[in-house]
Design a protein around this motif. Structure first.
Motif, short mmCIF file in Angstrom:
data_model
loop_
_atom_site.label_atom_id
_atom_site.label_comp_id
_atom_site.label_asym_id
_atom_site.label_seq_id
_atom_site.Cartn_x
_atom_site.Cartn_y
_atom_site.Cartn_z
N LEU A 88 0.82 -1.22 0.00
CA LEU A 88 0.00 0.00 0.00
C LEU A 88 0.86 1.27 0.00
N GLU A 89 2.16 1.06 -0.15
CA GLU A 89 3.14 2.16 -0.16
C GLU A 89 3.15 2.93 1.15
N ILE A 90 2.95 2.20 2.23
CA ILE A 90 3.06 2.76 3.57
C ILE A 90 4.37 2.24 4.15
N ARG A 91 5.22 3.15 4.56
CA ARG A 91 6.52 2.74 5.09
C ARG A 91 6.37 2.26 6.54
N PRO A 92 6.72 1.00 6.81
CA PRO A 92 6.66 0.49 8.18
C PRO A 92 7.58 1.31 9.09
N ASP A 93 7.10 1.60 10.29
CA ASP A 93 7.89 2.36 11.23
C ASP A 93 8.30 1.46 12.41
N GLN A 94 8.87 2.10 13.40
CA GLN A 94 9.35 1.39 14.58
C GLN A 94 8.23 0.61 15.25
N VAL A 95 7.06 1.20 15.36
CA VAL A 95 5.93 0.56 16.03
C VAL A 95 5.49 -0.69 15.28
N SER A 96 5.35 -0.59 13.96
CA SER A 96 4.90 -1.76 13.20
C SER A 96 5.95 -2.87 13.23
N HIS A 97 7.24 -2.51 13.13
CA HIS A 97 8.29 -3.53 13.21
C HIS A 97 8.29 -4.19 14.59
N ASN A 98 8.15 -3.40 15.66
CA ASN A 98 8.11 -3.96 17.01
C ASN A 98 6.93 -4.91 17.18
N ALA A 99 5.78 -4.54 16.60
CA ALA A 99 4.59 -5.40 16.71
C ALA A 99 4.81 -6.75 16.04
N VAL A 100 5.37 -6.73 14.84
CA VAL A 100 5.63 -7.98 14.12
C VAL A 100 6.67 -8.82 14.85
N ALA A 101 7.72 -8.17 15.34
CA ALA A 101 8.77 -8.89 16.07
C ALA A 101 8.22 -9.48 17.36
N SER A 102 7.33 -8.76 18.02
CA SER A 102 6.74 -9.24 19.27
C SER A 102 5.91 -10.50 19.04
N VAL A 103 5.14 -10.52 17.98
CA VAL A 103 4.34 -11.71 17.66
C VAL A 103 5.27 -12.89 17.36
N ALA A 104 6.32 -12.64 16.60
CA ALA A 104 7.27 -13.70 16.26
C ALA A 104 7.98 -14.24 17.49
N ALA A 105 8.18 -13.38 18.50
CA ALA A 105 8.91 -13.78 19.70
C ALA A 105 8.21 -14.87 20.50
N ARG A 106 6.97 -15.10 20.21
CA ARG A 106 6.21 -16.11 20.97
C ARG A 106 6.68 -17.53 20.71
N GLY A 107 7.49 -17.75 19.73
CA GLY A 107 7.96 -19.11 19.48
C GLY A 107 9.07 -19.21 18.46
N HIS A 108 9.39 -18.12 17.82
CA HIS A 108 10.39 -18.16 16.76
C HIS A 108 11.40 -17.04 16.96
N TRP A 109 12.35 -17.25 17.88
CA TRP A 109 13.27 -16.19 18.23
C TRP A 109 14.11 -15.73 17.03
N GLN A 110 14.44 -16.65 16.11
CA GLN A 110 15.24 -16.25 14.94
C GLN A 110 14.45 -15.28 14.07
N GLU A 111 13.15 -15.51 13.90
CA GLU A 111 12.32 -14.61 13.10
C GLU A 111 12.24 -13.23 13.76
N THR A 112 12.17 -13.20 15.07
CA THR A 112 12.16 -11.93 15.78
C THR A 112 13.42 -11.14 15.49
N MET A 113 14.56 -11.80 15.59
CA MET A 113 15.84 -11.13 15.32
C MET A 113 15.89 -10.65 13.87
N HIS A 114 15.38 -11.46 12.97
CA HIS A 114 15.35 -11.08 11.56
C HIS A 114 14.50 -9.82 11.36
N GLN A 115 13.34 -9.79 11.98
CA GLN A 115 12.45 -8.62 11.85
C GLN A 115 13.09 -7.37 12.44
N LEU A 116 13.78 -7.50 13.55
CA LEU A 116 14.43 -6.34 14.16
C LEU A 116 15.61 -5.86 13.31
#
Length: 115
Positions: free
Chosen positions: A10-38
């Motif tokens: 949608l041509e919306i640039r993800p910001d710190q909040v959106s990246h943190n939200a995605v990383a937080s969801v990933a942290a529930r079981g996939h620590w490598q994905e969290t690190m990748h998102q960060l």
């Protein structure tokens, strides 16, 4: 990940909040994905904050990556992020899960000294 991909479509640039939200969801079981998102957050130009640090250290707790958690806590001040009680507690819990009781105790002492 879907959130970030949809934002980009949608041509919306993800910001710190959106990246943190995605990383937080990933942290529930996939620590490598969290690190990748960060990492993607930093590469995209968004800077990390105390929430990012907490998410990263918590992901290390889930993955029992106590060495990485301690590295993150030690490096945080270089990024002008000062660990708080929540991030120290996540680090202590990570050490506990890795049976590193002495390191957990040292981290508790560091936290007490900072206050």
């Amino acid at each position: 990940k879907f959130l970030l991909e949809s934002m980009r479509a949608l041509e919306i640039r993800p910001d710190q909040v959106s990246h943190n939200a995605v990383a937080s969801v990933a942290a529930r079981g996939h620590w490598q994905e969290t690190m990748h998102q960060l990492r993607r957050m930093v590469i995209s130009g968004a800077s990390g904050d105390i929430v990012s640090l907490g998410v990263a250290v918590n992901a290390c707790r889930v993955g029992v990556q106590w060495q990485r958690a301690l590295e993150l806590l030690a490096a945080a001040p270089l990024a002008r992020i000062l660990p708080d009680e929540v991030t120290y507690n996540a680090g202590i819990s990570t050490c506990e899960r890795g049976f590193k009781w002495q390191l957990a105790s040292q981290l508790l002492g560091t936290m007490a000294h900072k206050e």
